[in-house]
Design a protein around this motif. Structure first.
Motif, PDB file in Angstrom:
ATOM      1  N   ARG A   1      -0.461  -4.689  13.295  1.00 30.99           N
ATOM      2  CA  ARG A   1      -0.351  -6.074  12.824  1.00 30.99           C
ATOM      3  C   ARG A   1       1.098  -6.520  12.658  1.00 30.99           C
ATOM      4  NH1 ARG A   1      -3.272  -6.436   7.470  1.00 30.99           N
ATOM      5  NH2 ARG A   1      -2.564  -8.580   7.607  1.00 30.99           N
TER       6      ARG A   1
ATOM      7  N   LEU B   1       3.193  -5.392  10.387  1.00 25.50           N
ATOM      8  CA  LEU B   1       3.641  -5.357   8.995  1.00 25.50           C
ATOM      9  C   LEU B   1       4.816  -4.397   8.841  1.00 25.50           C
ATOM     10  CD1 LEU B   1       0.208  -5.151   7.143  1.00 25.50           C
ATOM     11  CD2 LEU B   1       1.689  -7.154   7.399  1.00 25.50           C
TER      12      LEU B   1
ATOM     13  N   PRO C   1      -2.599  -5.830   2.568  1.00 28.58           N
ATOM     14  CA  PRO C   1      -1.207  -5.413   2.356  1.00 28.58           C
ATOM     15  C   PRO C   1      -0.213  -6.358   3.031  1.00 28.58           C
ATOM     16  CG  PRO C   1      -2.154  -4.124   4.134  1.00 28.58           C
ATOM     17  CD  PRO C   1      -3.269  -4.994   3.572  1.00 28.58           C
ATOM     18  N   ASP C   2       0.954  -6.463   2.420  1.00 24.52           N
ATOM     19  CA  ASP C   2       2.085  -7.164   3.025  1.00 24.52           C
ATOM     20  C   ASP C   2       3.083  -6.165   3.592  1.00 24.52           C
ATOM     21  OD1 ASP C   2       1.508 -10.020   2.314  1.00 24.52           O
ATOM     22  OD2 ASP C   2       1.465  -9.117   0.315  1.00 24.52           O
ATOM     23  N   ALA C   3       3.000  -4.911   3.124  1.00 26.85           N
ATOM     24  CA  ALA C   3       3.852  -3.823   3.610  1.00 26.85           C
ATOM     25  C   ALA C   3       3.169  -2.508   3.249  1.00 26.85           C
ATOM     26  CB  ALA C   3       5.243  -3.897   2.976  1.00 26.85           C
ATOM     27  N   LEU C   4       3.584  -1.441   3.922  1.00 22.20           N
ATOM     28  CA  LEU C   4       3.021  -0.117   3.659  1.00 22.20           C
ATOM     29  C   LEU C   4       4.145   0.892   3.522  1.00 22.20           C
ATOM     30  CD1 LEU C   4       1.105  -1.519   6.160  1.00 22.20           C
ATOM     31  CD2 LEU C   4      -0.348   0.245   5.249  1.00 22.20           C
TER      32      LEU C   4
ATOM     33  N   GLU D   1      -3.397   0.242  11.480  1.00 18.47           N
ATOM     34  CA  GLU D   1      -3.588  -1.210  11.527  1.00 18.47           C
ATOM     35  C   GLU D   1      -2.325  -1.954  11.107  1.00 18.47           C
ATOM     36  OE1 GLU D   1      -8.350  -1.892  10.841  1.00 18.47           O
ATOM     37  OE2 GLU D   1      -7.015  -2.126   9.111  1.00 18.47           O
ATOM     38  N   GLY D   2      -1.634  -1.446  10.087  1.00 19.56           N
ATOM     39  CA  GLY D   2      -0.412  -2.096   9.627  1.00 19.56           C
ATOM     40  C   GLY D   2       0.630  -2.183  10.724  1.00 19.56           C
TER      41      GLY D   2
ATOM     42  N   VAL E   1       6.421  -1.217   7.777  1.00 20.70           N
ATOM     43  CA  VAL E   1       5.890   0.102   7.456  1.00 20.70           C
ATOM     44  C   VAL E   1       7.072   1.059   7.316  1.00 20.70           C
ATOM     45  CG1 VAL E   1       4.372   1.992   8.137  1.00 20.70           C
ATOM     46  CG2 VAL E   1       3.785  -0.348   8.777  1.00 20.70           C
TER      47      VAL E   1
ATOM     48  N   TYR F   1       0.866  -1.173   0.000  1.00 17.82           N
ATOM     49  CA  TYR F   1       0.000   0.000   0.000  1.00 17.82           C
ATOM     50  C   TYR F   1       0.901   1.221   0.000  1.00 17.82           C
ATOM     51  CZ  TYR F   1      -4.385  -2.475   1.248  1.00 17.82           C
ATOM     52  OH  TYR F   1      -5.504  -3.269   1.273  1.00 17.82           O
TER      53      TYR F   1
ATOM     54  N   ALA G   1      -5.168   2.422   7.576  1.00 21.06           N
ATOM     55  CA  ALA G   1      -4.262   1.398   7.046  1.00 21.06           C
ATOM     56  C   ALA G   1      -2.902   1.455   7.745  1.00 21.06           C
ATOM     57  CB  ALA G   1      -4.091   1.566   5.540  1.00 21.06           C
ATOM     58  N   LEU G   2      -2.362   2.667   7.950  1.00 19.06           N
ATOM     59  CA  LEU G   2      -1.071   2.798   8.628  1.00 19.06           C
ATOM     60  C   LEU G   2      -1.146   2.317  10.070  1.00 19.06           C
ATOM     61  CD1 LEU G   2       0.128   6.251   7.281  1.00 19.06           C
ATOM     62  CD2 LEU G   2       1.239   4.034   6.916  1.00 19.06           C
TER      63      LEU G   2
END
Length: 184
Positions: free
Chosen positions: A109, A111, A74-77, A105-106, A113, A8, A102-103
């Motif tokens: 989670r 992920l 997403p797998d990464a942001l 939550e990422g 970022v 993302y 999204a940021l």
């Protein structure tokens, strides 16, 4: 068969947004499927989101979607450009738009970022900005503010062409495993 991993790319309303297609292109060349999320203010900066969608090859979003949203998880942001306003909201978990959700939550989670800010040195000098960047780094985000990333400019003396899109993409993990900055 290796699954294509999804990045993302989150754009905020700052001058490098005019060149977000550079970020899209570099991320795609690195092997990522790219979905673009924009803050509501950034949406106003983008002339034709459908043209950007065609270049990204994935839907561009700026509003909350329904249950049937076609975006893959997403797998990464990558937040680029990240304004001082969005940096502050994100650090405080203020999810008043889809991009910040999204940021937040990422990060929650776990992920990968990466954030590449864009603002002037007068804004960067505000004590909260450094605290917000440090807080997000401590939470696991790679905030590329300073040498090796984005170095704030003097007010009204920016150089959009020098915005380090490549440094941001290089800070992401390799889309098929590996470490950040590893050859793709």
């Amino acid at each position: 068969m290796t699954r294509t991993r999804t990045l993302y790319l989150i754009g905020c309303a700052a001058p490098p947004l005019d060149r977000i297609d550079t970020g899209v292109r570099l991320a795609r060349e690195a092997g990522w499927e790219v979905c673009v999320l924009l803050t509501p203010a950034a949406r106003e900066w983008v002339g034709d989101p459908w043209e950007l969608e065609a270049r990204a090859g994935c839907p561009v979003r700026w509003e909350y979607g329904g249950e049937e949203d076609p975006l893959p998880a997403p797998d990464a942001l990558l937040a680029a450009p990240l304004t001082v306003n969005s940096l502050a909201k994100w650090a405080c978990a203020m999810c008043d738009n889809r991009a910040l959700l999204a940021l937040t939550e990422g990060l929650g989670r776990g992920l990968p970022v990466v954030a590449l800010p864009y603002f002037n040195d007068a804004l960067a000098a505000h004590p909260a900005v450094g605290r917000h960047a440090a807080f997000l780094r401590d939470a696991g985000a790679r905030v590329l503010l300073g040498e090796g990333g984005f170095v704030p400019h003097r007010p009204r003396q920016d150089d959009v062409a020098a915005y380090p899109w490549q440094a941001a993409v290089d800070a992401l993990p390799a889309p098929h495993g590996g470490r950040p900055g590893a050859p793709h």
